[in-house]
Design an enzyme around this catalytic site. Structure first.
Site, PDB file in Angstrom:
ATOM      1  N   ASP A   1      -1.237   8.105  -3.226  1.00  0.00           N
ATOM      2  CA  ASP A   1      -0.909   6.819  -3.832  1.00  0.00           C
ATOM      3  C   ASP A   1       0.129   7.120  -4.909  1.00  0.00           C
ATOM      4  OD1 ASP A   1      -1.073   4.046  -4.481  1.00  0.00           O
ATOM      5  OD2 ASP A   1      -2.339   4.561  -6.184  1.00  0.00           O
TER       6      ASP A   1
ATOM      7  N   GLU B   1       1.080   5.594   0.695  1.00  0.00           N
ATOM      8  CA  GLU B   1       1.100   4.143   0.568  1.00  0.00           C
ATOM      9  C   GLU B   1       2.531   3.686   0.298  1.00  0.00           C
ATOM     10  OE1 GLU B   1      -0.676   0.857  -2.461  1.00  0.00           O
ATOM     11  OE2 GLU B   1      -2.108   2.310  -1.645  1.00  0.00           O
TER      12      GLU B   1
ATOM     13  N   ASP C   1      -6.252   5.026  -8.610  1.00  0.00           N
ATOM     14  CA  ASP C   1      -5.155   5.596  -7.824  1.00  0.00           C
ATOM     15  C   ASP C   1      -5.676   6.676  -6.865  1.00  0.00           C
ATOM     16  OD1 ASP C   1      -2.633   4.543  -9.628  1.00  0.00           O
ATOM     17  OD2 ASP C   1      -4.366   5.104 -10.827  1.00  0.00           O
TER      18      ASP C   1
END
Length: 162
Positions: free
Chosen positions: A7, A67, A140
């Site tokens: 992330d 992501e 995260d």
């Protein structure tokens, strides 16, 4: 197969490493790389790159799941996250990993079955799927682990390099 989920962020970059064999997951390691506010952006990016490179070298994942950046109204934040995302992509490609990218909606769909699921629902599914005692922190990190799970379930889509 060993997957690293990422992330991207420039203050906190979450990562999660999972082994996926057959239909089973084994949690290998997860955490975050953090940089401090006030540190010049080039130095923050180097810290992120070096940290992620070290993790890739230590845990030797086979594939990466990152992501995708979603639209952010704060242009300055979006640019910084985009730069951190570029660093993550570079570290993965330099590490010899094939990289797949997933939108937040695709990740939510893969874990919860609903692309507009709440963050808490995704976190609960991460905990449940991996049989963890608690949700990975910070958020995260949980998002990175979710990206790895998403990739395991749909790994043949959108490979962008090896």
């Amino acid at each position: 197969m060993r997957i690293i989920g990422i992330d991207p962020g420039y203050a906190i970059m979450g990562y999660g490493i999972l082994d996926y064999n057959g239909n089973r997951f084994k949690t290998v390691h997860y955490g975050s790389i953090e940089t401090k506010a006030g540190v010049p952006m080039p130095e923050r990016l180097k810290l992120l790159y070096d940290g992620l490179t070290e993790i890739i070298q230590e845990y030797k994942p086979d594939e990466a799941s990152i992501e995708e950046l979603f639209f952010n109204r704060n242009v300055t934040t979006a640019i910084g996250v985009g730069e951190a995302r570029g660093i993550a992509l570079l570290a993965c490609v330099e590490g010899g990993l094939s990289v797949s990218e997933y939108t937040p909606m695709q990740i939510k769909q893969a874990l919860v079955g609903y692309g507009k699921a709440e963050k808490k629902q995704v976190q609960t599914m991460v905990k449940t799927i991996l049989n963890l005692k608690e949700v990975p922190k910070p958020d995260d990190t949980a998002d990175a682990v979710a990206a790895a799970i998403c990739h395991a379930h749909s790994r043949n889509s959108r490979v962008i390099g090896r």
